[in-house]
Design an enzyme around this catalytic site. Structure first.
Site, PDB file in Angstrom:
ATOM      1  N   ASP A 283      -2.314  -9.603  -8.805  1.00  0.00           N
ATOM      2  CA  ASP A 283      -2.579  -9.122  -7.732  1.00  0.00           C
ATOM      3  C   ASP A 283      -2.358  -9.975  -6.510  1.00  0.00           C
ATOM      4  O   ASP A 283      -2.545 -11.136  -6.691  1.00  0.00           O
ATOM      5  CB  ASP A 283      -3.798  -8.498  -7.662  1.00  0.00           C
ATOM      6  CG  ASP A 283      -4.129  -7.705  -6.119  1.00  0.00           C
ATOM      7  OD1 ASP A 283      -3.472  -6.589  -5.980  1.00  0.00           O
ATOM      8  OD2 ASP A 283      -4.991  -8.160  -5.494  1.00  0.00           O
ATOM      9  N   GLU A 325       2.851  -8.823  -8.036  1.00  0.00           N
ATOM     10  CA  GLU A 325       2.797  -7.830  -7.042  1.00  0.00           C
ATOM     11  C   GLU A 325       2.995  -8.546  -5.928  1.00  0.00           C
ATOM     12  O   GLU A 325       2.170  -8.639  -5.082  1.00  0.00           O
ATOM     13  CB  GLU A 325       1.367  -7.292  -7.088  1.00  0.00           C
ATOM     14  CG  GLU A 325       1.311  -6.023  -6.137  1.00  0.00           C
ATOM     15  CD  GLU A 325       0.401  -6.042  -5.035  1.00  0.00           C
ATOM     16  OE1 GLU A 325       0.538  -5.150  -4.107  1.00  0.00           O
ATOM     17  OE2 GLU A 325      -0.288  -7.136  -4.842  1.00  0.00           O
TER      18      GLU A 325
HETATM   19  C1  GLC Z   1      -3.069  -5.697  -3.581  1.00  0.00           C
HETATM   20  C2  GLC Z   1      -3.556  -4.220  -3.898  1.00  0.00           C
HETATM   21  C3  GLC Z   1      -4.389  -3.728  -2.803  1.00  0.00           C
HETATM   22  C4  GLC Z   1      -5.489  -4.684  -2.508  1.00  0.00           C
HETATM   23  C5  GLC Z   1      -4.797  -5.982  -2.176  1.00  0.00           C
HETATM   24  C6  GLC Z   1      -6.259  -7.036  -2.003  1.00  0.00           C
HETATM   25  O1  GLC Z   1      -2.195  -5.610  -2.399  1.00  0.00           O
HETATM   26  O2  GLC Z   1      -2.638  -3.509  -4.264  1.00  0.00           O
HETATM   27  O3  GLC Z   1      -4.935  -2.403  -3.112  1.00  0.00           O
HETATM   28  O4  GLC Z   1      -6.057  -3.942  -1.194  1.00  0.00           O
HETATM   29  O5  GLC Z   1      -4.363  -6.489  -3.248  1.00  0.00           O
HETATM   30  O6  GLC Z   1      -6.655  -7.274  -3.275  1.00  0.00           O
END
Ligand code: GLC
Length: 648
Positions: A283, A325
């Protein structure tokens, strides 16, 4: 380069573990020694000058070896199978779905009962949205983790997860979980200890007694949630210090400049690997390194950290692929695959967020030029790494593509973005889309978009109107978007509910733990009675489910859809449509999409330009034969339709 001193040091570090390096554990040992120099180089780039640098390197080696010793026989076997096809994760046989365990099925136990549903649809990789402990009133959908190793009680237990994983393994299914690397919840044990004044854990976070450093950081840091969590620091009364909180004020950023943080998080990564995770979604990796005077996003050290993690995983738990991500600018996303000598050796996967946003752009404007122009850049993805392709996920849709891309097709970037935002929030006159603006920033004018696939494609509005033609058009748009996602390369990741045409769920507005975050509108609670309607072809659920099922089946039938960066786009012959060819050594398949509400006329020359040499083509979606016409003759593609042509 071989490094004898390092080799001897590793031998000393691993001696107490009693590995059988001559026989049973030999391939692990070979991977370790083979990668050790790289691991050390990457580690030194970050920690050479850190007072704990040397001590933590020993810890790093022990962490890698311990992870290997704790790997079950079943997972080691699976590693060996996966390593036979190094790019197992690029297979056209894989189709994923992201879902919230509680909103989809209730519990992990109940999710086991739903495995036949995925089989019916053809989905064989499940991304379970965060399931580890997270405070109910401050959870960010589970992305504020208070315990990385304890499953949130309302979902079940770690044992339930293990059982689910075993059952999935038996069925040949794959598991994807998140590691929230950038931050913890302010109620995680580390944060609690920091609040109590424990200096070891105090150094796990960025905390400052006054605003001097926070102000210096904030001068160049963009805000992530400007409406609900402005700024990047939060005052903590217990410590009487400012804490870095880039996301919500209850998400404390971890300080990866401290090697102890890397070791602790690597240990968590291995914990997930040894539970049988096939794809680990890292993440928010763009944020993991901070430096005053920068945006604190996409810094070179963030890439070094990811490469280091990748090497460690390849040594200890090689069957686990990493997904970075990084939802950032198009050119920056590409860097998460790795550059130079690390090409295709950083993240196995990245989200094709650029393509996703440009698909929505094309659908709103009926103009595919922006989407086509981006392919030069997106086509630079290295072989051996792959995209996650998607139309929707749990997050908002960011219009993060560059102004220059918009200007290149002759649009005014500001006006163009305004149109897209108005169109999808439904304020543009005549727009059938029903979404909402997310994270609107009055200071910059930026905003992103929330809304479910079906609502953004007009199904919610069409159903309110009770109009059959509008419903039909919305369903065509849904399938057009999904077809592009399933056929354009990479691992398609559906979002739960979209396979049944779920429209927005507005119940989040009544829940104070959610009402500040309109992303909840597209995170539905599944109604299994409604889902039963998938068996009735005349219903929306039935039509969307059957269409999605058929698309998935077609993907699995076409070996050209294995991702080998094997895609060629034809030039812009008609600005409403897209034509691309997927190929391998033995066959070619052509895909045509019409993003407008009128017929699109495409010359057969476009096919020849994309490599077509056949005289007849078999259309595989509707099952018709087409004679390929002369260069100046046309193929007519109906509104919001796609066609799939196989040669020979
Ligand atoms: C990523 C997740 C999102 C979250 C963020 C903070 O972007 O997809 O949903 O708010 O990280 O962890």
């Amino acid at each position: 380069m071989y490094n004898q001193t390092l080799h001897q040091q590793i031998n000393r570090d691993i001696a107490p573990l009693g590995l059988d390096i001559a026989d049973k554990d030999n391939s692990f040992y070979a991977r370790l020694i083979g990668n050790a120099t790289n691991i050390q180089l990457l580690y030194r780039e970050l920690y050479a000058d850190h007072p704990k640098g040397k001590k933590c390197f020993d810890k790093l080696i022990t962490t890698i070896c311990t992870a290997y010793t704790q790997r079950s026989a079943a997972l080691r076997k699976r590693d060996r199978t996966k390593l036979k096809d190094e790019a197992w994760f690029a297979s056209n046989q894989l189709v994923g779905m992201s879902l919230y365990v509680d909103r989809f099925a209730g519990t992990l136990e109940a999710l086991k009962e739903k495995l036949p549903y995925f089989e019916e649809l053809g989905v064989n990789l499940l991304h379970l949205m965060p399931i580890f402990e997270s405070p109910a009133d401050a959870s960010d959908g589970g992305y504020a983790v208070s315990n990385f190793r304890k499953v949130e009680a309302r979902f079940g237990t770690v044992e339930d997860l293990q059982q689910l994983q075993k059952q999935m393994l038996d069925k040949g299914m794959y598991l994807m979980l998140d590691i929230v690397l950038n931050h913890t919840s302010d109620r995680h044990e580390w944060a609690m200890k920091a609040k109590e004044g424990d200096p070891f854990y105090g150094n796990f976070f960025y905390t400052y007694p006054d605003r001097k450093i926070p102000d210096a950081f904030e001068a160049s840091m963009p805000e992530v949630f400007p409406e609900s969590a402005p700024g990047s620091f939060t005052w903590n009364e217990e410590m009487k210090r400012w804490v870095m909180t880039v996301f919500h004020n209850y998400q404390w950023d971890l300080n990866f400049a401290n090697p102890e943080v890397l070791i602790a998080m690597l240990d968590n990564i291995f914990f997930y690997a040894n539970m049988g995770v096939d794809v680990l979604r890292i993440d928010a990796p763009a944020f993991i390194w901070k430096q005053i005077g920068t945006t604190c996003q996409n810094l070179p050290q963030a890439h070094t950290l990811l490469r280091l993690i990748r090497m460690c995983v390849e040594v200890a738990t090689p069957g686990m692929a990493l997904l970075g991500e990084a939802i950032v600018a198009p050119a920056e996303i590409m860097k998460y695959f790795g550059l130079g000598r690390y090409e295709a050796r950083e993240c196995h996967f990245a989200y094709n967020a650029t393509q996703m946003a440009l698909l929505w752009d094309a659908l709103a404007t009926s103009d595919t030029r922006l989407l086509l122009n981006a392919q030069d850049l997106l086509g630079q993805k290295p072989v051996g790494a792959s995209w996650i392709t998607y139309t929707r996920c749990h997050d908002d849709i960011g219009l993060g593509y560059d102004d220059a891309m918009i200007a290149a097709v002759g649009f005014n970037p500001f006006e163009h973005r305004r149109f897209i935002k108005d169109y999808y929030s439904g304020t543009y006159d005549g727009s059938p889309a029903r979404g909402a603006l997310f994270a609107a920033n009055p200071k910059t004018g930026d905003a992103r978009i929330s809304g479910s696939l079906a609502s953004l494609c007009g199904l919610e509005y069409a159903q309110q109107q009770g109009s059959k033609p509008l419903i039909e058009m919305a369903i065509r748009k849904i399938l057009l978007m999904q077809a592009f996602t399933l056929f354009s390369g990479g691992l398609p990741m559906l979002f739960y509910g979209d396979e049944e045409g779920y429209t927005n769920d507005y119940s989040y507005l009544k829940d104070t733990a959610k009402s500040y975050d309109n992303r909840w509108m597209h995170r539905p609670v599944i109604d299994w009675q409604k889902n039963e309607r998938r068996h009735q072809p005349e219903t929306c659920e039935g039509a969307v489910f059957a269409g999605t099922q058929k698309l998935i089946a077609l993907r699995k039938q076409l070996p050209v859809l294995r991702d080998e960066s094997n895609i060629v786009f034809a030039g812009g012959h008609n600005r409403h449509s897209v034509l691309f060819c997927r190929y391998n050594a033995v066959s070619r398949v052509f895909f045509v999409f019409n993003f407008s509400d009128r017929d699109a006329w495409l010359t057969w020359y476009a096919f020849r330009e994309a490599g077509c040499t056949a005289l007849t083509l078999h259309e595989l979606w509707e099952g018709k034969e087409y004679a390929v016409g002369a260069d100046e003759e046309y193929l007519v593609v109906p509104p919001f339709r796609f066609l799939v042509f196989g040669e020979g």
